[in-house]
Design a protein around this motif. Structure first.
Motif, PDB file in Angstrom:
ATOM      1  N   VAL A 188     -19.194  12.337  -0.843  1.00  0.00           N
ATOM      2  CA  VAL A 188     -20.103  13.671  -0.447  1.00  0.00           C
ATOM      3  C   VAL A 188     -21.154  12.734   0.495  1.00  0.00           C
ATOM      4  CG1 VAL A 188     -22.172  13.351  -1.600  1.00  0.00           C
ATOM      5  CG2 VAL A 188     -20.399  13.804  -2.981  1.00  0.00           C
ATOM      6  N   THR A 189     -21.661  13.442   1.824  1.00  0.00           N
ATOM      7  CA  THR A 189     -21.799  13.228   3.113  1.00  0.00           C
ATOM      8  C   THR A 189     -23.740  13.327   3.445  1.00  0.00           C
ATOM      9  OG1 THR A 189     -21.396  15.099   3.955  1.00  0.00           O
ATOM     10  CG2 THR A 189     -19.668  12.896   4.437  1.00  0.00           C
ATOM     11  N   SER A 190     -24.091  11.923   3.720  1.00  0.00           N
ATOM     12  CA  SER A 190     -25.712  12.520   3.507  1.00  0.00           C
ATOM     13  C   SER A 190     -26.240  13.997   4.369  1.00  0.00           C
ATOM     14  CB  SER A 190     -26.365  11.642   4.900  1.00  0.00           C
ATOM     15  OG  SER A 190     -26.214  10.383   3.975  1.00  0.00           O
ATOM     16  N   GLY A 191     -27.188  14.577   3.301  1.00  0.00           N
ATOM     17  CA  GLY A 191     -27.226  15.698   3.895  1.00  0.00           C
ATOM     18  C   GLY A 191     -26.825  17.239   2.710  1.00  0.00           C
ATOM     19  N   ARG A 192     -25.780  16.858   2.229  1.00  0.00           N
ATOM     20  CA  ARG A 192     -24.868  17.844   1.419  1.00  0.00           C
ATOM     21  C   ARG A 192     -24.651  17.010   0.683  1.00  0.00           C
ATOM     22  NH1 ARG A 192     -19.844  19.780   5.806  1.00  0.00           N
ATOM     23  NH2 ARG A 192     -21.247  20.544   7.492  1.00  0.00           N
ATOM     24  N   GLY A 193     -25.748  17.129  -0.255  1.00  0.00           N
ATOM     25  CA  GLY A 193     -26.021  16.522  -1.962  1.00  0.00           C
ATOM     26  C   GLY A 193     -25.605  16.883  -2.976  1.00  0.00           C
ATOM     27  N   ILE A 194     -24.803  16.820  -3.934  1.00  0.00           N
ATOM     28  CA  ILE A 194     -24.387  17.681  -4.981  1.00  0.00           C
ATOM     29  C   ILE A 194     -25.488  17.595  -5.608  1.00  0.00           C
ATOM     30  CG2 ILE A 194     -22.144  17.483  -4.549  1.00  0.00           C
ATOM     31  CD1 ILE A 194     -22.047  15.191  -5.942  1.00  0.00           C
ATOM     32  N   SER A 195     -26.151  18.579  -6.749  1.00  0.00           N
ATOM     33  CA  SER A 195     -27.098  18.055  -7.939  1.00  0.00           C
ATOM     34  C   SER A 195     -26.595  19.822  -9.101  1.00  0.00           C
ATOM     35  CB  SER A 195     -28.278  19.018  -7.313  1.00  0.00           C
ATOM     36  OG  SER A 195     -28.853  19.170  -8.608  1.00  0.00           O
ATOM     37  N   GLY A 196     -26.772  19.009  -9.815  1.00  0.00           N
ATOM     38  CA  GLY A 196     -26.208  20.353 -11.263  1.00  0.00           C
ATOM     39  C   GLY A 196     -25.079  20.098 -11.651  1.00  0.00           C
ATOM     40  N   LYS A 197     -24.050  20.048 -10.535  1.00  0.00           N
ATOM     41  CA  LYS A 197     -22.749  20.672 -10.482  1.00  0.00           C
ATOM     42  C   LYS A 197     -21.529  18.963 -10.996  1.00  0.00           C
ATOM     43  CE  LYS A 197     -21.279  20.694  -6.004  1.00  0.00           C
ATOM     44  NZ  LYS A 197     -21.263  21.940  -5.158  1.00  0.00           N
ATOM     45  N   THR A 198     -20.306  18.968 -11.808  1.00  0.00           N
ATOM     46  CA  THR A 198     -20.384  17.872 -11.524  1.00  0.00           C
ATOM     47  C   THR A 198     -18.689  18.039 -10.327  1.00  0.00           C
ATOM     48  OG1 THR A 198     -19.936  17.340 -14.077  1.00  0.00           O
ATOM     49  CG2 THR A 198     -18.053  16.721 -13.020  1.00  0.00           C
ATOM     50  N   VAL A 199     -17.995  16.773  -9.508  1.00  0.00           N
ATOM     51  CA  VAL A 199     -16.898  16.409  -8.670  1.00  0.00           C
ATOM     52  C   VAL A 199     -15.881  16.231  -9.131  1.00  0.00           C
ATOM     53  CG1 VAL A 199     -16.006  16.413  -6.502  1.00  0.00           C
ATOM     54  CG2 VAL A 199     -18.814  17.677  -7.066  1.00  0.00           C
ATOM     55  N   ASP A 200     -14.663  16.714  -9.381  1.00  0.00           N
ATOM     56  CA  ASP A 200     -13.516  15.865  -9.486  1.00  0.00           C
ATOM     57  C   ASP A 200     -13.193  15.531  -8.191  1.00  0.00           C
ATOM     58  OD1 ASP A 200     -13.768  16.264 -11.715  1.00  0.00           O
ATOM     59  OD2 ASP A 200     -13.171  18.014 -12.454  1.00  0.00           O
ATOM     60  N   ALA A 201     -12.539  13.858  -7.899  1.00  0.00           N
ATOM     61  CA  ALA A 201     -11.980  14.148  -6.432  1.00  0.00           C
ATOM     62  C   ALA A 201     -10.610  12.898  -6.494  1.00  0.00           C
ATOM     63  CB  ALA A 201     -13.068  13.425  -5.414  1.00  0.00           C
ATOM     64  N   THR A 202      -9.588  13.857  -5.774  1.00  0.00           N
ATOM     65  CA  THR A 202      -8.631  12.632  -5.744  1.00  0.00           C
ATOM     66  C   THR A 202      -8.010  13.007  -4.741  1.00  0.00           C
ATOM     67  OG1 THR A 202      -6.985  15.052  -6.007  1.00  0.00           O
ATOM     68  CG2 THR A 202      -7.486  13.873  -8.066  1.00  0.00           C
ATOM     69  N   PHE A 203      -7.577  11.045  -4.298  1.00  0.00           N
ATOM     70  CA  PHE A 203      -6.887  11.132  -3.066  1.00  0.00           C
ATOM     71  C   PHE A 203      -6.005   9.788  -3.021  1.00  0.00           C
ATOM     72  CE2 PHE A 203      -7.418   8.460   0.735  1.00  0.00           C
ATOM     73  CZ  PHE A 203      -7.039   8.676   1.349  1.00  0.00           C
ATOM     74  N   SER A 204      -4.875  10.246  -2.765  1.00  0.00           N
ATOM     75  CA  SER A 204      -3.905  10.138  -3.229  1.00  0.00           C
ATOM     76  C   SER A 204      -3.123   9.856  -1.444  1.00  0.00           C
ATOM     77  CB  SER A 204      -2.577  10.522  -3.943  1.00  0.00           C
ATOM     78  OG  SER A 204      -1.715  11.896  -3.565  1.00  0.00           O
TER      79      SER A 204
END
Length: 626
Positions: free
Chosen positions: A476-492
């Motif tokens: 999550v980068t500055s200026g593009r915050g997340i609010s009120g939701k869940t974020v699933d992130a994967t990285f392989s």
């Protein structure tokens, strides 16, 4: 000798020459009188000169292995050295042995050492001569270690010396002044607060003292080449010992010392208060109140628009293992920042919400405040606010009412000597609703002992960059915050390293005859050279690579190369502990119409994802008694 008094202050450069010194004759006369009463003739030696202090500090560095030393007894320790005491606190509270040609050697203790930038700040507080005699027995003892509960341990001795805390505060205040870090605590209020509207003016940038009528102060590509990665690495991870040393403003330092600790006794270490007093002085516009006693922390009476700004800042330290045999651990610390622009000398009552559910295990308040506890959900802080922004309270909690903001696991396995595969599977902000907002979230994979050649892989969200020693994943980068939701992130993906180059000439230095372990740290860029000597840092790195046992390393509880990823994030709109303030319940006496604005912020400290496929350090947690 109640309280804290300072005998002397020295500031040393990276080359171990004294750049600034200050002694306090009044305190020194008190020291001599105390020695005479106790019959301590040997300890009545005059304070050493700057050259003698520099020589003693250099000699200690050579004897202890670095400017701070090991802190524990190692093979090279000798009786009379700080490491012989076998207590980690000797990395910060040291002994200087002063050698004079026409007199016997004598010691200075306790000397507080604090590093600020490239400077070493030494502070010598006033202690009773009998305490010095007790310490002299410690650094000659045969046995190692000692617990806090023992009467003859260094920790128990220091607990009986309140001047140690005061000396540390002096050292840190001087360090902040040298580094230019004298800003007030952050107090950021949001326009969404229901208690006020449109009070965001003057909140950006520095906040002036506000005493009327005086004026207020005003991505690298994933498959980056080795050369480009090295260039970026060089710009971000420069050896601090080779950077240019900022000269000391001696006039500013003298003024600060004269105003903050007259005659060697610290009174007010707030640089902003002292600067305001020195600049504006006291005039007819600031008469002291006739019926109230004006406290030392409020040298000026505020006049102007009245308001109260509050902010709760919390820091989360976490260790996530994702293993059944090791539970995840969390620790939460926080502070309440305040700025009360109120006329006169009012009292403010600040009710606290959620103290009992959060199981607060430690709470300390500002000197102007007192804590009130009248049962369940009836905790409050009552204070007479000083000038400017200040930290009203600090606390630690043992229980969090909210779930972990970042959950998941990290795996890394080496498929060859110079390559490995990794996998991240994370969940962000699960269970958090508005107004909680994650402003940014970044994952860093450090590889301090290997040089990264390339990284191959695409995350499900965010961007990836790399340097020579680490991989950075911005979810999550500055200026593009997340609010009120869940974020699933994967990285392989896979990571490739440059081939390891082992210096065979250093293998002889890996025997236990080489200082047990000699640590090169504390920006010690000067390493003494002699015939048939080797680079100390190279020796240490080789010993780490050969996986020597813990007893030979500076940190006895860490062995081998524990692999981890570090999470950095910032959340606004709430707290992790659940402890908050209701701005509508803040009371001011005498009653005035002053709006109250309140904001909350949570940041990560050491938020670690340990590699689930490798060994990881952990502490056994005692089970709750039934």
């Amino acid at each position: 000798m109640a309280g804290c008094s300072i005998r002397a202050i020295w500031i040393l450069t990276p080359h171990h020459s004294v750049a600034f010194s200050r002694t306090f004759p009044v305190v020194e006369r008190r020291w001599r009188s105390a020695c005479a009463r106790d019959g301590e003739v040997a300890t009545q030696e005059p304070l050493p000169s700057d050259l003698e202090v520099a020589a003693a500090f250099t000699d200690r560095k050579q004897r202890e292995g670095s400017a701070r030393g090991f802190g524990i007894r190692v093979a090279s320790s000798t009786p009379g050295s700080d490491s012989w005491v076998d207590d980690p606190v000797t990395r910060h509270i040291i002994t200087l042995h002063i050698n004079r040609e026409e007199a016997e050697e004598y010691m200075l203790w306790p000397v507080i050492v604090h590093t600020s930038g490239n400077y070493y700040i030494l502070v010598l507080p006033l202690v009773e001569p009998k305490k010095v005699r007790e310490y002299r027995k410690l650094y000659q003892r045969n046995n190692c270690g000692g617990s806090v509960k023992e009467h003859n341990s260094l920790s128990s001795l220091l607990l009986s010396l309140p001047c140690i805390t005061g000396a540390f505060m002096v050292a840190h205040a001087i360090g902040d002044l040298i580094a230019g870090e004298t800003s007030d605590p952050e107090v950021v209020a949001t326009s969404s607060s229901s208690a006020v509207g449109g009070l965001l003016d003057t909140l950006t940038g520095s906040i002036g003292i506000g005493v009327a009528p005086r004026p207020k102060p005003t991505s690298v590509p994933i498959l980056a080449s080795a050369s480009s990665a090295a260039t970026l690495m060089g710009s971000t991870l420069v050896d601090s010992s080779r950077t240019m040393t900022k000269p000391i403003d001696k006039d500013l330092l003298r003024g600060f010392i004269s105003g903050s600790m007259p005659y060697g006794t610290p009174v007010d270490l707030n640089q902003n208060n002292l600067a305001a007093i020195r600049t504006t002085g006291f005039g007819s516009a600031d008469p002291p109140p006739a019926d109230l006693r004006q406290p030392a922390w409020k040298p000026y009476l505020y006049r102007g628009r009245q308001r109260v700004l509050l902010m709760t800042q919390e820091t989360i330290n976490a260790a996530l293992y994702d293993r059944e045999d090791i539970p995840d651990s969390f620790s939460i610390s926080g502070q309440i920042n305040c700025r009360a622009e109120l006329e006169g000398l009012p009292d403010v009552q600040l009710p606290l919400i959620g103290v009992k559910p959060a199981k607060v295990k430690m709470l300390s308040v500002h000197q102007s405040a007192q804590y009130s506890d009248h049962g369940e959900d009836k905790q409050a802080i009552i204070f007479s606010p000083p000038v400017g922004s200040f930290v009203l309270a600090r606390y630690q909690v043992s229980h969090a009412t909210n779930p972990a903001p970042v959950k998941g696991f990290y795996q890394l396995s080496l498929v060859s000597e110079d390559g490995g595969q990794f996998l991240f599977r994370l969940t962000l902000m699960e269970g958090y609703k508005s107004p909680y907002c994650m402003d940014f979230c970044t994952i860093i994979m450090p590889f301090p002992r290997r040089r990264i050649l390339s990284v191959d892989g695409t995350p499900s969200v965010g961007t990836v960059s790399m340097t020579e020693r680490l991989i950075e994943w911005k979810i999550v980068t500055s200026g593009r915050g997340i609010s009120g939701k869940t974020v699933d992130a994967t990285f392989s993906g896979t990571v490739r390293f440059h081939p390891r180059v082992v210096n065979k000439s250093l293998s002889v230095s890996l025997s236990k005859s080489v200082l047990g372990c000699t640590a090169a740290e504390d920006s010690d860029e000067e390493r003494e050279s002699s015939n048939n000597s080797v680079n100390v840092e190279d020796v240490l790195m080789e010993k780490l690579n050969w996986d020597l046992e813990a007893v030979d390393l500076e940190e006895p509880l860490c062995w081998q190369a524990f692999n981890y990823a570090k999470v950095s994030f910032k959340i606004t709109g709430g707290t992790f502990s659940g402890m908050t303030i209701d701005p509508k319940s803040v009371s001011i006496y005498p009653v005035v119409k002053a709006p109250v604005e309140y904001s909350m912020q949570v940041t990560s400290g050491d938020y670690i994802l340990w590699n689930t496929l490798a060994r990881s350090p952990h502490a056994a947690v005692p089970k709750d008694s039934c």
